[in-house]
Design a protein around this motif. Structure first.
Motif, PDB file in Angstrom:
ATOM      1  N   ASN A  86      -0.405 -15.019 115.761  1.00 14.63           N
ATOM      2  CA  ASN A  86      -0.978 -16.043 117.189  1.00 14.63           C
ATOM      3  C   ASN A  86       0.178 -16.814 117.134  1.00 14.63           C
ATOM      4  N   GLN A  87       0.646 -17.370 115.678  1.00 12.03           N
ATOM      5  CA  GLN A  87       1.315 -18.691 115.475  1.00 12.03           C
ATOM      6  C   GLN A  87       2.557 -18.810 116.069  1.00 12.03           C
ATOM      7  N   SER A  88       2.793 -19.316 116.742  1.00 14.64           N
ATOM      8  CA  SER A  88       4.460 -19.441 118.166  1.00 14.64           C
ATOM      9  C   SER A  88       5.213 -19.890 116.915  1.00 14.64           C
ATOM     10  N   LEU A  89       6.749 -19.076 116.882  1.00 16.35           N
ATOM     11  CA  LEU A  89       7.852 -18.984 115.993  1.00 16.35           C
ATOM     12  C   LEU A  89       8.330 -21.249 116.433  1.00 16.35           C
ATOM     13  N   ARG A 119       5.985 -23.393 115.472  1.00 16.04           N
ATOM     14  CA  ARG A 119       4.554 -24.116 115.890  1.00 16.04           C
ATOM     15  C   ARG A 119       4.591 -25.610 115.782  1.00 16.04           C
TER      16      ARG A 119
END
Length: 295
Positions: free
Chosen positions: A55-58, A60
């Motif tokens: 669930n961590q965005s690229l 971040r």
């Protein structure tokens, strides 16, 4: 004094020319500028393919701040401080030895340039990593140095670029402590240094990356994301209050000296340090933070 001013002047001039040649692709294997970009893009791609925290965005939290830190510390910091400081400090050390009729060559234990390439590389790599491991422990143990190291530990979400988020004082400490042991076994070529440097940058990026890897049996030799995330844990047992998992590239020192700590999967642990909610969020403020401390 005039000699040292000339060294500083020549250091700036030489490094500026090197930086220009790097950007305009007039260098080959020693092009750190594009080497860093290529390594970063590869590891970032691995984060996209093998994410540990899905669930961590690229992009971040603090992605762009860390990207700025990455290029500032890797290139501009060298131009502003480190090259001139290293060259003048080296000359000063030799001058001090000269007062008592010695030179650094009197302390050299090996004729390293006569050894095979991979033997030289291995010796250089082991010495550098071991000195950096002890230096890293020092950054956590000494309150004055810890205030500088807090910049690196202010990361709240791990990603490859967090590797090079650090205060400019850190490489001053690292380079100062590395100088004497490397001088004693001196004779390394620029190619030797570049080879080890690119390898260390790659492992350092991977250590901080959001990647679901621990390298299997090699985890006891090389630092890895599942080990290093505990180094950034906000909460640790009281008996570990000065930190754990200090490995830079190698994890083996932590296992040898009993500073290893992986109690369970650290995928979702909170990162940072006690009181980090009050730590500055911007680059300039973070750089100034340790200089304004009263304790």
């Amino acid at each position: 004094m005039e000699k040292y001013l000339e060294i500083i002047k020549n250091s700036y001039s030489s490094y500026w020319n090197y930086l220009k040649n790097s950007v305009f692709m007039e260098l080959n294997w020693e092009n750190y500028f594009y080497g860093l970009i290529i390594i970063s893009l590869i590891v970032w791609g691995l984060e996209a393919i093998f994410p540990w925290r899905k669930n961590q965005s690229l992009f971040r939290k603090d992605f762009w701040l860390d990207t700025f830190y990455m290029f500032f510390n890797f290139f501009l910091l060298n131009l502003i401080v480190l090259i001139a400081l290293s060259n003048s400090a080296s000359e000063l050390f030799n001058d001090v030895l000269g007062i008592v009729g010695l030179s650094i060559k009197n302390f050299q234990l090996l004729e390293i340039n006569k050894l095979p390439f991979f033997t030289r590389i291995f010796i250089f790599f082991i010495v550098v990593d071991f000195v950096q491991w002890w230096t890293h422990r020092l950054l956590h143990r000494v309150e004055f140095l810890w205030n500088f190291h807090k910049v690196h530990h202010s990361v709240k979400q791990m990603g490859f670029a967090a590797h090079l988020r650090y205060h400019w004082m850190e490489p001053v400490v690292y380079n100062s402590l590395k100088y004497i042991p490397l001088a004693i076994i001196g004779g390394f070529s620029a190619k030797d240094i570049a080879f080890v440097h690119f390898f260390n940058i790659t492992i350092g990026h991977l250590n901080h990356a959001n990647i679901n890897w621990d390298y299997g049996g090699l985890k006891y030799i090389f630092n890895n994301p599942k080990m290093h995330i505990w180094h950034h844990s906000r909460e640790l047992p009281k008996e570990r209050k000065y930190g754990v998992n200090f490995g830079i590239t190698l994890s083996i020192w932590d296992y040898i000296f009993k500073t290893n700590y992986i109690p369970h999967s650290g995928r979702d642990i909170e990162l940072g340090f006690e009181g980090d909610e009050n730590f500055p969020k911007g680059f300039i403020q973070q750089e100034m933070y340790p200089l304004g401390r009263k304790d």
